[in-house]
Design an enzyme around this catalytic site. Structure first.
Site, mmCIF file in Angstrom:
data_model
loop_
_atom_site.group_PDB
_atom_site.id
_atom_site.type_symbol
_atom_site.label_atom_id
_atom_site.label_comp_id
_atom_site.label_asym_id
_atom_site.label_seq_id
_atom_site.Cartn_x
_atom_site.Cartn_y
_atom_site.Cartn_z
ATOM 1 N N ASP A 58 -10.715 5.765 23.232
ATOM 2 C CA ASP A 58 -9.646 6.738 23.449
ATOM 3 C C ASP A 58 -9.225 7.354 22.126
ATOM 4 O O ASP A 58 -9.588 6.874 21.056
ATOM 5 C CB ASP A 58 -8.441 6.090 24.137
ATOM 6 C CG ASP A 58 -8.156 4.711 23.589
ATOM 7 O OD1 ASP A 58 -8.351 4.500 22.380
ATOM 8 O OD2 ASP A 58 -7.726 3.831 24.366
ATOM 9 N N ASP A 60 -6.027 8.448 19.946
ATOM 10 C CA ASP A 60 -4.579 8.398 19.751
ATOM 11 C C ASP A 60 -4.197 9.313 18.593
ATOM 12 O O ASP A 60 -4.878 9.357 17.571
ATOM 13 C CB ASP A 60 -4.126 6.966 19.436
ATOM 14 C CG ASP A 60 -4.391 6.028 20.606
ATOM 15 O OD1 ASP A 60 -4.502 6.524 21.737
ATOM 16 O OD2 ASP A 60 -4.508 4.817 20.368
ATOM 17 N N ASP A 175 -1.725 -3.147 12.884
ATOM 18 C CA ASP A 175 -2.182 -4.532 12.770
ATOM 19 C C ASP A 175 -3.200 -4.791 11.649
ATOM 20 O O ASP A 175 -2.952 -5.576 10.745
ATOM 21 C CB ASP A 175 -2.685 -5.065 14.124
ATOM 22 C CG ASP A 175 -3.669 -4.136 14.828
ATOM 23 O OD1 ASP A 175 -4.061 -3.106 14.240
ATOM 24 O OD2 ASP A 175 -4.061 -4.445 15.972
HETATM 25 P P1 ATP Z 1 -9.676 -0.086 21.322
HETATM 26 O O1 ATP Z 1 -10.890 0.630 20.871
HETATM 27 O O2 ATP Z 1 -9.982 -1.385 21.935
HETATM 28 O O3 ATP Z 1 -8.734 0.748 22.134
HETATM 29 P P2 ATP Z 1 -7.681 0.215 19.300
HETATM 30 O O4 ATP Z 1 -7.721 -0.106 17.846
HETATM 31 O O5 ATP Z 1 -7.575 1.650 19.656
HETATM 32 O O6 ATP Z 1 -8.929 -0.460 19.969
HETATM 33 P P3 ATP Z 1 -5.326 -0.167 20.852
HETATM 34 O O7 ATP Z 1 -4.873 -1.414 21.519
HETATM 35 O O8 ATP Z 1 -5.745 0.993 21.664
HETATM 36 O O9 ATP Z 1 -6.496 -0.608 19.892
HETATM 37 O O10 ATP Z 1 -4.175 0.245 19.846
HETATM 38 C C1 ATP Z 1 -4.179 1.463 19.121
HETATM 39 C C2 ATP Z 1 -3.682 1.251 17.705
HETATM 40 O O11 ATP Z 1 -2.322 0.788 17.729
HETATM 41 C C3 ATP Z 1 -4.425 0.183 16.923
HETATM 42 O O12 ATP Z 1 -5.596 0.702 16.324
HETATM 43 C C4 ATP Z 1 -3.394 -0.252 15.915
HETATM 44 O O13 ATP Z 1 -3.319 0.672 14.866
HETATM 45 C C5 ATP Z 1 -2.107 -0.172 16.709
HETATM 46 N N1 ATP Z 1 -1.770 -1.457 17.366
HETATM 47 C C6 ATP Z 1 -2.075 -1.834 18.625
HETATM 48 N N2 ATP Z 1 -1.592 -3.050 18.910
HETATM 49 C C7 ATP Z 1 -0.952 -3.464 17.789
HETATM 50 C C8 ATP Z 1 -0.209 -4.642 17.457
HETATM 51 N N3 ATP Z 1 -0.078 -5.638 18.325
HETATM 52 N N4 ATP Z 1 0.338 -4.697 16.227
HETATM 53 C C9 ATP Z 1 0.214 -3.673 15.353
HETATM 54 N N5 ATP Z 1 -0.486 -2.552 15.592
HETATM 55 C C10 ATP Z 1 -1.048 -2.441 16.808
HETATM 56 MG MG MG Z 2 -7.370 2.386 21.663
#
Ligand code: ATP
Ligand code: MG
Length: 478
Positions: A58, A60, A175
């Protein structure tokens, strides 16, 4: 936190992200924000995955536009979340999530709430009655200026938990370093506040700031560390890893529904088996699934329980081939042997098959509830998948069509396929039902099943109707 880390800008010529790799909708959103004078960055998994040459799940976006400004700017915008308002920009087949840069005042509290609210939409968008009431009260308070003066912003956000911040503040509250890179639509550069580019090059998952602090703020980050390491084939940086070892016992401080969501993501990304091993190894598995973990550690008839690993490998293969594995199927695969043992015990106590399955699934749900709460609809489906395994033995028996029409039919059939791969039968029942279902959907009636034991092999080829016997006027059949 690494707030004193130097900001590094990587110009377009020195990185691999080009606009053509982004989702066109994502690009539209970024450009529109930019045109209206706002900062607009792509962030998170999207940037990380593009830099690694992976296809992002996705896109963001972060910006300095406030949720209300976003609402005015995009007609197709919905604000979600009660405290941490995110904008969802809806397109035909995609939602682009846009958040306003944040800084976090009370990091621990905010992390729990913010990222818990970032659960799938159905969770976010279905406010409870109490929440709706609270929102309404809120609106009234603001309208009449009676509310506590500085507790909430005009957007209704709780300022104690969440204030808008600078891009840098927004980066350091994330994170892991590799998740905090910004792609700047203004000049197509990457902005790195946290040393993420280097960790990306070295294949390292490292928390931003002190891992002991960051995992204490939000224990779910420990599971996420494992997810990203496993998904990307990265190593967990030693201090981060040591912190997981030290803090794994605190994982249950996160709420059970949130843990369910994270565990599901972890196991459904196509490397579930590897992740499961990493979870057990890291000490995170035991506090999440204490009963199941105890069972895993006990051998049965001197054999270790190897089916869990095989089931997850099978699920990974399916996902690798683009075949969906639903949450109920995953759970049945993972806990199947464990549940079947429970069913067998209940059967020994005299319960009939269906009741035994119902009771076993209920007991399992009870065990899990304090740590990882599986939604009820998923549990119902798990129960159906298990119950249908019995039903599959009769081909098709009475009301075969009813079996095919069951909601859990596809999942149950996949489960049967897995079981047949584990112990190959002489003739595949799964094949039989697959063909039967295909014929049903083509509107062809099936022939009666071949006699004999369940394995009744060949699916019917031709439509054959049983003729009703004519009754003689006298009443007795011919
Ligand atoms: P995926 O490809 O699995 O979606 P992602 O890195 O995009 O991985 P998401 O859960 O969609 O993960 O979260 C988007 C962003 O929000 C992360 O890349 C991170 O920067 C931030 N984030 C998400 N969860 C947390 C958390 N628990 N603590 C701090 N930052 C977080
Ligand atoms: Mg994501």
């Amino acid at each position: 936190m690494n707030t004193n880390m130097e900001k590094v800008i990587i110009p377009r010529a020195e990185h691999s992200i080009s606009r053509s790799l982004l989702s066109p909708n994502g690009v539209k959103v970024l450009y529109k924000l930019r045109e209206h004078g706002f900062i607009a960055y792509l962030v998170g998994g999207g940037v990380r995955d593009l830099l690694l040459g992976r296809e992002p799940k996705d896109f963001d976006v972060v910006t300095d536009a406030t949720p209300n400004q976003l609402k005015k700017l995009f007609r197709n915008c919905r604000l979600i979340g009660r405290r941490f308002r995110l904008a969802h920009i809806h397109f035909h087949d995609e939602i682009i999530e846009v958040a306003t840069f944040r800084s976090t005042v009370d990091a621990a509290e905010a992390a729990q709430e913010e990222f818990a609210e970032a659960l799938p939409e159905e969770t976010v968008e279905a406010p409870t009655e109490a929440e709706q009431l609270e929102d309404e009260r809120d609106r009234r308070r603001r309208r009449h200026h009676h509310g506590p003066p500085i507790l909430k912003s005009e957007d209704g956000m709780v300022l104690r938990d969440n204030v808008f911040g600078t891009p840098e503040e927004d980066a350091v509250r994330r994170d892991f370093t590799v998740n905090a890179l910004f792609y700047n639509i203004a000049d197509f550069s990457i902005i790195d506040h946290v040393g993420g580019m280097e960790d990306l090059r070295n294949g390292l998952i490292r928390t931003i700031g002190d891992p002991m602090v960051r995992f204490t703020e939000d224990p779910v980050r420990m599971i996420r560390a494992i997810r990203f390491a496993s998904m990307l084939g990265f190593n967990i940086e030693p201090r981060t890893e040591a912190a997981i070892e030290a803090l794994c016992g605190t994982i249950n401080k996160a709420t059970p529904p949130r843990l369910y969501e994270e565990v599901l993501k972890l196991l459904l990304m196509g490397a579930g088996e590897r992740t499961y091993q990493m979870m057990r190894h890291s000490g995170l598995f035991e506090p999440l699934f204490p009963h199941f973990d105890a069972w895993l550690s006990r051998e049965s008839d001197c054999y270790p329980h190897v089916r869990v690993g095989k089931a997850l490998e099978w699920a990974d293969e399916q996902i690798g081939q683009g075949i969906a594995v639903t949450p109920p199927l995953l759970i049945t695969l993972m806990f199947g042997e464990y549940l079947e043992e429970k069913v067998a015990l209940l059967r020994d106590e005299g319960l009939p098959p269906q009741q035994a399955t119902d009771a076993a699934v209920a007991a399992f749900a009870g065990e899990l509830a304090p740590t990882v709460s599986v939604p009820n609809r998923v549990l119902v489906a798990v129960r159906d998948i298990l119950n249908m395994q019995q039903r599959f033995q009769k081909t098709p028996g009475r009301n075969g069509r009813g079996v095919v029409a069951r909601l859990a039919f596809r999942d149950a059939l996949q489960y049967l396929r897995f079981m047949e791969q584990l112990t190959p039968p002489k003739r595949s029942l799964a094949d039989w039902w697959e063909r039967f279902a295909a014929q049903q959907s083509e509107g062809v009636e099936s022939a009666p099943p071949p006699k004999g034991e369940a394995g009744a092999a060949e699916a019917p080829k031709k439509k054959r109707r049983r003729r009703r016997r004519r009754r003689k006027p006298g009443g007795a059949p011919e």
